[in-house]
Write an enzyme that holds these catalytic residues in place. Structure first.
Site, PDB file in Angstrom:
ATOM      1  N   HIS A  10      15.344 -44.163 -48.326  1.00  0.00           N
ATOM      2  CA  HIS A  10      16.023 -45.645 -47.752  1.00  0.00           C
ATOM      3  C   HIS A  10      15.476 -46.776 -48.492  1.00  0.00           C
ATOM      4  CE1 HIS A  10      16.280 -46.919 -43.520  1.00  0.00           C
ATOM      5  NE2 HIS A  10      17.039 -47.415 -44.254  1.00  0.00           N
TER       6      HIS A  10
ATOM      7  N   ARG B   8      22.492 -45.223 -41.757  1.00  0.00           N
ATOM      8  CA  ARG B   8      20.918 -44.687 -41.179  1.00  0.00           C
ATOM      9  C   ARG B   8      21.048 -43.058 -40.406  1.00  0.00           C
ATOM     10  NH1 ARG B   8      19.234 -48.643 -42.495  1.00  0.00           N
ATOM     11  NH2 ARG B   8      18.305 -50.165 -40.864  1.00  0.00           N
TER      12      ARG B   8
ATOM     13  N   GLU C 255      13.182 -39.253 -41.631  1.00  0.00           N
ATOM     14  CA  GLU C 255      12.390 -39.528 -42.534  1.00  0.00           C
ATOM     15  C   GLU C 255      10.494 -40.023 -42.422  1.00  0.00           C
ATOM     16  OE1 GLU C 255      13.973 -43.623 -43.152  1.00  0.00           O
ATOM     17  OE2 GLU C 255      16.355 -42.774 -43.084  1.00  0.00           O
TER      18      GLU C 255
HETATM   19  O1  LIG Z   1      18.601 -53.514 -44.125  1.00  0.00           O
HETATM   20  C1  LIG Z   1      18.130 -52.618 -43.222  1.00  0.00           C
HETATM   21  O2  LIG Z   1      19.024 -52.147 -42.129  1.00  0.00           O
HETATM   22  C2  LIG Z   1      17.747 -51.380 -43.848  1.00  0.00           C
HETATM   23  O3  LIG Z   1      17.861 -50.239 -44.199  1.00  0.00           O
HETATM   24  C3  LIG Z   1      16.176 -51.836 -44.860  1.00  0.00           C
HETATM   25  O4  LIG Z   1      15.465 -51.483 -44.645  1.00  0.00           O
HETATM   26  P1  LIG Z   1      13.432 -51.618 -44.514  1.00  0.00           P
HETATM   27  O5  LIG Z   1      13.598 -53.321 -44.325  1.00  0.00           O
HETATM   28  O6  LIG Z   1      13.433 -52.049 -46.301  1.00  0.00           O
HETATM   29  O7  LIG Z   1      12.518 -50.612 -43.843  1.00  0.00           O
END
Ligand SMILES: O=C(O)C(=O)COP(=O)(O)O
Length: 307
Positions: A284, A230, A259
């Site tokens: 991401h 993160r 982001e």
């Molecule tokens: O699985 C996670 O923790 C992610 O960071 C994936 O993010 P998302 O669900 O694709 O917005």
């Protein structure tokens, strides 16, 4: 009927199919807004979400009958876990579904960084053929420090096997986890010995801004830094300063403190970040592959049996 589930995000259609087989009635509304969700959520027993919006107290209060939140992914930082616990609302997530995606993405960034792919590619496009300035490093013989040895950290460690590196791992909430892929150690040992630092911890009040100037100060010179966890765990300005001073040789960042545009472009560190040839940025997508899209939904639907 087991209950009603509202899908508010883009989940693979297999989730709805599998949930219906378990006796749930499912409304798949990936384009629904938060305001629209607030208006209808009182009629549901479960909500399935990725990271489109926060499942906060306000949203859960609007759903007096809510029994579970199914997070199609790993991180639970967009869910008010404390309030859910208070209400006995179960939280399900699916890190098993995207651990390989994250491990491979982190490896990809690392291999690209140590071989200056980004710089070399840009130079050739600009008419520069510089072999000396694009000499890379090898992973072999290096020490890789993994912070967080859950689904993601252990996936990275497994992907590293075969590269003949020493993998050290630290996990604040686990002991006795050394395995064939990583050797358990203290944070201090990671800081002291690592040539590569890869983060695989959740965002919590404890980890927010953990990687700051003081934290990076104690590392060796010439490290490579990977963040697929993160963005808010890291102080971007501290990373940029460490790149400038030569402490960090390269950084692969799949997640950022802020982001999406336009907010990202408004950050006072963004210009320096985007101009640095030592940084590789991705939006991401580490855990978001064509493969994980389906796997996440299958894992999550399987977990509905725990409800
Ligand atoms: O699985 C996670 O923790 C992610 O960071 C994936 O993010 P998302 O669900 O694709 O917005």
């Amino acid at each position: 009927m087991n209950g009603k589930i509202l899908i508010v995000d883009d989940l693979h259609p297999v989730f709805k199919i599998m949930a219906e087989q378990l006796g749930y009635e499912v409304d798949d509304l990936p384009l629904i807004t938060r305001a629209e969700t607030l208006a209808v959520i009182s009629g549901y027993d479960g909500i399935a979400v990725r990271t489109k919006f926060k499942i906060d107290r306000e949203l859960m209060e609007a759903a007096p009958g809510l029994k579970f939140v199914a997070r199609a992914g790993a991180g639970l930082d967009n869910i008010d876990e404390a309030y859910a616990k208070e209400r006995n609302i179960k939280l399900l997530n699916a890190p098993e579904g995207n651990r390989d995606a994250v491990g491979e993405h982190a490896m990809g960034m690392l291999l690209s960084l140590i071989n200056t792919h980004r710089k070399a590619d840009m130079e050739i496009r600009n008419g520069i053929w510089d072999r000396e300035g694009n000499r890379g490093w090898e992973l072999k013989g290096k020490t890789v420090g993994i912070i967080g040895y859950g689904f993601m950290g252990s996936s990275m460690a497994r992907k590293l096997s075969g590269f003949e590196v020493k993998v050290l791992a630290y996990d604040k909430y686990k002991t006795g986890f050394s395995d064939a892929y990583a050797q358990e150690c203290s944070m201090e040992e990671i800081v002291k010995h690592s040539d590569v630092l890869s983060l695989h911890i959740p965002l919590t009040s404890e980890t927010r801004q953990m990687v700051d100037e003081e934290y990076l100060y104690h590392f060796k010179k010439n490290i490579f830094f990977i963040n697929t966890a993160r963005g808010e765990i890291v102080n971007t300005k501290a990373v940029l300063a460490a790149i400038k001073s030569g402490k960090i040789l390269g950084a692969g960042l799949d997640v950022l403190e802020v982001e999406k545009f336009p907010a990202l472009a408004e950050q006072d560190w963004f210009t320096e970040l985007k101009e640095s040839e030592k940084v590789i940025l991705t939006p991401h997508v580490g855990g978001w592959t064509f493969d994980s899209y389906r796997k996440i939904s299958e894992v999550l639907a399987d977990k509905l049996e725990q409800i």
